[in-house]
Design an enzyme around this catalytic site. Structure first.
Site, PDB file in Angstrom:
ATOM      1  N   HIS A 122      -3.505  10.706  -3.295  1.00 28.36           N
ATOM      2  CA  HIS A 122      -3.984   9.445  -3.219  1.00 28.36           C
ATOM      3  C   HIS A 122      -4.771   8.965  -3.597  1.00 28.36           C
ATOM      4  O   HIS A 122      -5.328   7.519  -3.972  1.00 28.36           O
ATOM      5  CB  HIS A 122      -3.685   9.043  -1.614  1.00 28.36           C
ATOM      6  N   ASP A 126       6.864   7.643  -6.691  1.00 27.35           N
ATOM      7  CA  ASP A 126       5.605   8.121  -5.628  1.00 27.35           C
ATOM      8  C   ASP A 126       5.592   6.127  -5.463  1.00 27.35           C
ATOM      9  O   ASP A 126       5.329   5.585  -6.763  1.00 27.35           O
ATOM     10  CB  ASP A 126       4.860   8.865  -5.987  1.00 27.35           C
TER      11      ASP A 126
END
Length: 455
Positions: free
Chosen positions: A278, A351
């Site tokens: 992330h 993702d």
């Protein structure tokens, strides 16, 4: 998946992602919220038959691979739907942005600023989106979620939506405020029972379907071989590839029992990272032989069990692709390994594309184009949606993304919708029925049994 989400009324369009199946919206994100599969979410409020295979899934691997030559097999319904689409509609099917609102008609300045349309329904219609993904901010009550999913489907009458969420259970439970609090994968894995893995997935799928959700970004197919892994950890079934493979296979079958699409994540394997994708770009130093032994088995098992989708990881794997690009943007990994070597014919989802791990080298438009060229079918939560959409549209018009390549992805998405019974029209969810399914006595007993170690 693990993108970051901003503001409180989020509605994410479609499959989910890295850290747990879903992405988060770009922009003013709350640090405590992770994207669809992110491990931390301030708003979750949670503690803790054989699969129906489509023609595109059952066909074995071919020497050329789906992305190298011919498009996936098409049914009559899929062929007719594809033939009736404009270029703009085909491109829209690939995208799943984050939308804002707890109803399809919620007016939001955030939607207006990001998409040029005020309500989730208008955004869906304007861009012909392929799906939406739900986050805790979209979840208030059973009746509200049912009205939301029904309203979203009404906004897409020509091609119904994939409506997804990250309901891994345990740490990542986007619908946890309403659903049975099943233990997460680590506790299910600790029971050593494939029957329980299948039963939990079936029960989870039944509850999701009752709410109008037809795709789950689960199960996690990563093998947690690194105890310092900041992303996977207890989200995995365990640290033994053979054991994880058995549990993943059972879970895929359980979701199919419930007629909910399952997503194995995060390919080619996120289990041995010490960097959070992330916020950074992890590098996995496994050799090809180590990948075959440690990372590949659960994905092979998922594919053999008819998994509907596989989510890519924003990780660099130099021994699989020395380019330095993350797997999400790597043709050798998504096409060469997942399509050609493992023979996967279903949907490849990225993702969350708002995660820093995939945005290190390219801008948001180029990221989306490169993901498609690498082999991805579903583009989850781009950071700058208009930029990403227009870049893919421009690439399709110029021929950089060929008509054949675009049609391959749209065909896979339509085939998935057909396999889950929504291509001809998504059945309306019922609040009354959902109230009888969610947190039923049977499901609570199942959750308690898993929490006791299977006893």
């Amino acid at each position: 998946m693990v993108g970051r989400i901003g503001m409180a009324g989020v509605l994410v369009a479609a499959l989910a992602a890295c850290g747990g199946g879903g992405g988060e919206a770009a922009g003013a994100a709350r640090p405590a919220e992770r994207s669809s599969d992110g491990a931390r979410t301030a708003a979750t409020g949670t503690a803790g038959t054989t699969p129906a295979q489509t023609p595109a899934q059952t066909a074995g691997p071919t020497s050329g691979g789906a992305a190298q030559g011919r498009a996936p097999a098409q049914s009559g319904d899929v062929r007719r739907a594809l033939a009736g689409m404009s270029l703009e509609e085909k491109v829209g099917q690939l995208f799943m942005p984050v939308l804002y609102g707890t109803t399809a008609g919620t007016v939001s300045g955030e939607n207006q600023a990001r998409y040029g349309a005020q309500t989730p329904a208008k955004v869906v219609a304007r861009y012909h989106l392929g799906g939406v993904i739900l986050f805790p901010a979209n979840v208030k009550s059973v009746g509200q979620v049912v009205a939301l999913t029904n309203g979203l489907q009404k906004a897409s009458p020509e091609v119904p939506l994939l409506i997804g969420t990250d309901q891994e259970n345990g740490l990542v439970s986007r619908m946890g405020a309403l659903m049975t609090p099943f233990p997460g994968a680590a506790q299910v894995g600790a029971t050593r029972s494939t029957a329980l893995s299948r039963a939990v997935a079936r029960a989870t799928g039944d509850e999701l379907r009752a709410l109008g959700v037809n795709l789950d970004f689960a199960p996690v197919a990563d093998v947690n071989v690194n105890p310092k892994n900041p992303v996977i950890g207890k989200r995995a079934f365990g640290d033994d590839p053979a054991h994880v493979s058995r549990m993943v296979s059972a879970a895929v079958k359980g979701f199919a029992d419930a007629n909910v699409a399952a997503t194995a994540k995060h390919f080619p394997g996120h289990g041995d990272t010490d960097v959070d994708s992330h916020t950074g770009l992890p590098v996995i130093k496994h050799t090809r032989a180590q990948w075959e032994r440690l990372d590949a088995p659960p994905f092979r098992a998922a594919i053999a069990s008819g998994v509907d989708a596989v989510m890519s990881a924003h990780i660099v794997f130099p021994k699989l692709d020395p380019s330095g690009d993350p797997a999400t943007l790597s043709k050798p990994i998504l096409t060469g390994l997942l399509r050609d070597k493992l023979g996967f014919k279903g949907v490849i989802s990225t993702d969350a594309l708002n995660m820093e791990g995939v945005r290190k080298k390219y801008d948001d438009g180029e990221v989306a184009v490169r993901a498609v060229l690498a082999g991805a079918d579903l583009l989850l939560m781009p950071n700058d949606f208009p930029k990403a959409y227009n870049a893919v549209l421009t690439a399709a018009k110029s021929g950089r993304i060929s008509k054949q390549r675009l049609d391959q992805s749209v065909t896979r998405l339509l085939t998935l919708k057909q396999a889950r019974g929504i291509l001809r029209g998504a059945p309306a969810a019922s609040a009354a029925k959902a109230a009888g399914v969610l947190r039923s006595a049977e499901h609570r007993r199942l959750a308690a049994r898993v929490a006791r170690g299977g006893r």
